[in-house]
Design an enzyme around this catalytic site. Structure first.
Site, short mmCIF file in Angstrom:
data_model
loop_
_atom_site.label_atom_id
_atom_site.label_comp_id
_atom_site.label_asym_id
_atom_site.label_seq_id
_atom_site.Cartn_x
_atom_site.Cartn_y
_atom_site.Cartn_z
N SER A 13 14.74 15.63 53.90
CA SER A 13 14.79 14.55 54.98
C SER A 13 14.34 13.59 54.90
CB SER A 13 13.77 15.26 56.14
OG SER A 13 13.26 14.22 57.08
N TYR A 43 5.38 17.29 58.51
CA TYR A 43 6.93 17.83 58.21
C TYR A 43 7.37 17.16 56.84
CZ TYR A 43 11.84 17.46 59.09
OH TYR A 43 13.28 17.81 58.69
N1 LIG Z 1 19.01 17.39 62.68
C1 LIG Z 1 18.47 16.13 61.92
O1 LIG Z 1 18.24 14.97 62.26
C2 LIG Z 1 17.76 16.43 60.56
C3 LIG Z 1 17.15 15.39 59.74
C4 LIG Z 1 16.70 15.63 58.70
C5 LIG Z 1 16.34 16.80 58.15
N2 LIG Z 1 16.98 18.06 58.82
C6 LIG Z 1 16.72 19.33 58.20
O2 LIG Z 1 17.89 19.85 58.34
C7 LIG Z 1 17.87 21.35 58.49
C8 LIG Z 1 18.81 21.81 59.56
O3 LIG Z 1 18.59 21.01 60.96
P1 LIG Z 1 18.87 21.20 62.38
O4 LIG Z 1 18.88 19.79 63.06
O5 LIG Z 1 20.17 22.13 62.28
O6 LIG Z 1 17.65 21.95 62.99
P2 LIG Z 1 17.71 23.48 64.00
O7 LIG Z 1 16.15 23.59 64.43
O8 LIG Z 1 18.81 23.10 64.83
O9 LIG Z 1 18.14 24.54 63.03
C9 LIG Z 1 17.35 25.15 62.38
C10 LIG Z 1 17.40 26.76 62.47
O10 LIG Z 1 16.44 27.44 61.66
C11 LIG Z 1 16.13 28.24 62.24
N3 LIG Z 1 14.56 28.78 61.78
C12 LIG Z 1 13.59 28.09 61.72
N4 LIG Z 1 12.66 28.46 61.06
C13 LIG Z 1 13.17 29.96 60.62
C14 LIG Z 1 12.68 30.74 59.60
N5 LIG Z 1 11.55 30.91 59.38
N6 LIG Z 1 13.66 31.96 59.37
C15 LIG Z 1 14.86 31.80 59.84
N7 LIG Z 1 15.32 31.11 60.51
C16 LIG Z 1 14.54 29.79 60.85
C17 LIG Z 1 15.77 27.91 63.66
O11 LIG Z 1 15.75 28.98 64.58
C18 LIG Z 1 16.97 27.11 63.86
O12 LIG Z 1 18.19 27.76 64.47
C19 LIG Z 1 15.99 21.62 58.82
O13 LIG Z 1 15.73 22.14 57.45
C20 LIG Z 1 15.88 20.30 59.25
O14 LIG Z 1 14.55 20.04 58.58
C21 LIG Z 1 17.53 17.82 59.78
#
Ligand SMILES: NC(=O)c1ccc[n+]([C@@H]2O[C@H](COP(=O)([O-])OP(=O)(O)OC[C@H]3O[C@@H](n4cnc5c(N)ncnc54)[C@H](O)[C@@H]3O)[C@@H](O)[C@H]2O)c1
Length: 341
Positions: free
Chosen positions: A136, A161
């Site tokens: 991130s 985080y």
């Molecule tokens: N969207 C952003 O702006 C952003 C920015 C930086 C980093 N990220 C990272 O990208 C990745 C995806 O983000 P996103 O925006 O799609 O988030 P999101 O929350 O929509 O997707 C994450 C998914 O993982 C599942 N999940 C969470 N914990 C879990 C576990 N222990 N076992 C199995 N499933 C689990 C959740 O149910 C969810 O559907 C994440 O790692 C997030 O930290 C996202």
């Protein structure tokens, strides 16, 4: 630049497949005929209906298998790897959100540290061609030097985080070094788009507006020194990931970290005005949010700004969708999905 295109004959394991980024990535790979194994615990951190809608769109693909499971369950992770023998793994499952990590630290350790460790262990005993995982932009903390470069010092995270994401990079590096696991970490910069995350500001602003409530903006009400965010449209993120999948880094330690951002930060207030315009267009009437200005929140950072030189060098691509285009896509989807017209 000499990069290999996606190989549809491989099996792809995508964790977090019911999530925002995981869903779009899965769909893009399925459309190209890849075998996709999706894992997600479908937790209720935000509206699960949205996760079910995403999964409902993936299920018709014959080459999609869904496993409702938690990556912090080591047995489940090991059995999934042994059973499906994925060639390429994309770990997107994590507890996301900076502010939530201040009130609910436990789940971050469980999903982001233990869960990620289980993925690494599974890759150790079931060799893969490439492990790609989500880091991130928050690892840059309150760094002042912009744009943020992958070589910058990132040892001062300002939220748990961010600490978990930085820890993932360290853990991946070690596993890559010890067990020759080709691994790539991606530092995503504020990803937005249709079917996005309701816990993120742009989505919350739309929710508040249609609930007839004011929006809260945590920027001290200081427009001269507004917050800057490098907002990245979902399609650009998916394209970046897809291009990297067949291209693990080479060298002694096959581990590399890339920024994926728009390389063009916007003032928060400009982003909000653009969202008002996009919603106005989607609805066919003028939208203006009622705004309340509040102090910046603990754990939030003043600016994010990605250098994308490394990504461009590796795969010849940098995100370029403007917020006008991207927010219009979001607004059109939102108005349609929630039947607001
Ligand atoms: N969207 C952003 O702006 C952003 C920015 C930086 C980093 N990220 C990272 O990208 C990745 C995806 O983000 P996103 O925006 O799609 O988030 P999101 O929350 O929509 O997707 C994450 C998914 O993982 C599942 N999940 C969470 N914990 C879990 C576990 N222990 N076992 C199995 N499933 C689990 C959740 O149910 C969810 O559907 C994440 O790692 C997030 O930290 C996202």
């Amino acid at each position: 630049m000499n990069y290999k295109t996606l190989d549809p004959s491989k099996t792809y394991l995508i964790t977090g497949a019911a999530g925002f980024i995981g869903y779009y990535l899965s769909r893009k790979l399925l459309e190209q005929g890849c075998q996709v194994i999706g894992v997600d615990n479908v937790n209720d951190y935000y509206d699960v209906n949205l996760k079910h809608t995403r999964l409902g769109n993936l299920e018709p693909y014959e080459n999609f298998t869904f496993i409702n499971g938690d990556i912090s369950d080591k047995d489940l992770v090991m059995k999934t790897f042994e059973g499906y023998k994925p060639n390429i793994v994309v770990n997107l499952a994590a507890q996301a959100g900076v502010r939530y990590s201040i009130e609910n630290p436990d789940v971050y350790i469980q999903s982001n540290i233990i869960g990620f460790y289980n993925i690494l262990e599974a890759c150790r005993y079931n060799p893969v061609d490439h492990l790609v995982y989500a880091s991130s932009s928050s690892v840059y903390g309150a760094n002042k030097k912009v744009p943020f470069e992958e070589s910058d010092f990132v040892d001062n995270p300002v939220s748990l985080y961010a600490s978990t994401k930085k820890s993932n990079e360290l853990m991946a590096h070690t596993y890559s070094h010890l067990y020759k696991i080709p691994a790539t970490g991606l530092r995503f910069f504020t990803v937005y788009g249709p079917m996005g995350r309701p816990d993120m500001a742009y989505f919350g602003f739309a929710d508040k507006y249609f609930a007839g409530e004011p929006i809260k903006i945590f920027n001290n009400g200081d427009f001269e020194n507004d917050l800057y965010r490098d907002f990245t449209y979902i399609d650009d993120i998916v394209e970046g990931i897809e291009r990297l999948l067949s291209n693990p880094s080479e060298g002694d330690v096959q581990h590399k970290v890339y920024n994926i951002g728009n390389n063009s930060p916007e003032k928060l207030m400009v982003f909000i005005e653009t969202l008002e315009k996009a919603l106005s267009k989607a609805l066919g009437r003028e939208v203006q949010f009622e705004k309340i200005f509040e102090p910046i929140k603990p754990g939030d950072v003043p600016a994010t700004y990605a250098s994308t030189d490394q990504l461009q060098k590796a795969v010849g691509f940098k995100p370029e969708t403007t917020i006008e285009e991207g927010l219009q896509q979001f607004a059109d989807w939102y108005v349609d999905y929630y039947k607001l017209k």
